[in-house]
Design a protein around this motif. Structure first.
Motif, mmCIF file in Angstrom:
data_model
loop_
_atom_site.group_PDB
_atom_site.id
_atom_site.type_symbol
_atom_site.label_atom_id
_atom_site.label_comp_id
_atom_site.label_asym_id
_atom_site.label_seq_id
_atom_site.Cartn_x
_atom_site.Cartn_y
_atom_site.Cartn_z
ATOM 1 N N THR A 192 -1.591 17.397 9.705
ATOM 2 C CA THR A 192 -0.689 17.702 10.823
ATOM 3 C C THR A 192 0.381 18.725 10.463
ATOM 4 N N LYS A 193 0.833 18.735 9.215
ATOM 5 C CA LYS A 193 1.952 19.596 8.829
ATOM 6 C C LYS A 193 1.513 20.920 8.196
ATOM 7 N N VAL A 206 -2.923 22.130 10.633
ATOM 8 C CA VAL A 206 -2.828 22.455 12.063
ATOM 9 C C VAL A 206 -2.039 23.736 12.323
ATOM 10 N N LYS A 248 -0.753 13.586 6.923
ATOM 11 C CA LYS A 248 0.419 14.473 6.966
ATOM 12 C C LYS A 248 0.030 15.898 6.594
#
Length: 293
Positions: A198-199, A202, A195
């Motif tokens: 991705t959160k 990225v 997480k």
């Protein structure tokens, strides 16, 4: 001119004569290099607007007396340009996605997870950049041939599932510039490593992701050797390899006007991509190329 440009001109005007001279020499040198690099492109554009018999005249006719746009219409009518372009976009699309995802995951591991072999493994990954691709060409072909992948797109796509050393390096350096406090705050809130990647990572890595995407697009769009080795069915050719089929020079039948027109059209996608994303590319190189940690 805007205020910033006017201010810059005033600063240059206020420089000592010696510094002004050096500045003039520097810009003259850069302009000369730019012209030297643009000459082949200008000649190709000029040739694409002339009949084949007038392309190689001496002296060069830089501006055609009559523009022959039929070279471009013939390209569409007599050559399945869009089919080959679609093949190229398929290859480029898969390779961009796989390269970005794999390089991001590996770079995140090197940048955020610590273990005794971290630096040694990273140096080993970087060392693979010193291996010429010609060294692994035959072993790779034998492996893919034994798997039955020859004359498919798999040999041109699957290797990108494992990233590339340069992209991993560039992305790792960028991630190391992101404060660890963001990760620690997310861990305290119960976020997993995936997480956080991705959160947090990225979204902050978009400049370097765009940079790697553009580099991957250009390298795969212009790839000639890979498709030449692995593809034998003409219908599967990407655009760069398909342009080779236009050259029937051994029989003296090459339509150079149409060939030049095809080359110019094939140049548009990577050029347009760079023009639209050049600010992100410069930011990705500048921030990702700095060596930290």
């Amino acid at each position: 001119m805007n205020n910033k440009q006017i201010k810059r001109l005033r600063e240059v005007w206020a420089l000592p004569p010696k510094e002004k001279l050096l500045l003039v020499i520097k810009y003259a040198f850069l302009i000369g290099l730019t012209i030297a690099f643009l000459i082949p492109i200008v000649w190709t554009i000029s040739g694409s607007l002339k009949p084949s018999g007038r392309i190689f005249t001496v002296p060069i006719e830089w501006i055609p007396s009559t523009f022959h746009w039929e070279n471009y219409t013939n390209l569409i009518d007599r050559f399945p340009f869009f089919k080959y372009a679609l093949n190229s976009f398929i290859l480029v699309g898969f390779n961009m996605v796989f390269t970005i995802i794999s390089s991001l995951i590996v770079a995140y591991g090197f940048a955020r997870f610590r273990h005794p072999w971290n630096q040694k493994v990273f140096i080993f990954v970087l060392a693979t950049m010193m291996i010429p691709p010609q060294v692994t060409l035959i072993p790779q072909f034998l492996i893919f041939s034994s798997l039955g992948w020859v004359n498919t797109y798999l040999p041109l796509i699957v290797p990108n599932l494992f990233g590339s050393a340069f992209n991993i390096f560039l992305m790792r350096q960028f991630i190391m510039g992101i404060p660890r406090s963001l990760d620690e705050s997310a861990y305290m809130d119960g976020a997993s490593s995936f997480k956080i990647l991705t959160k947090i990572i990225v979204p902050l890595c978009m400049p370097v992701i765009i940079t790697i995407g553009v580099f991957t697009f250009n390298s795969n769009w212009n790839d000639f050797m890979g498709p030449l080795i692995y593809l034998s069915t003409q219908e599967k050719y990407p655009l760069q390899l398909a342009l080779y089929t236009l050259d029937a020079g051994r029989q003296g039948l090459t339509d150079f006007g149409m060939l030049f027109a095809a080359s110019i059209v094939a140049l548009i996608p990577p050029l347009l991509l760079f023009v639209l994303l050049q600010k992100h590319i410069m930011a990705g190189i500048k921030l990702g190329g700095s060596v930290k940690g």
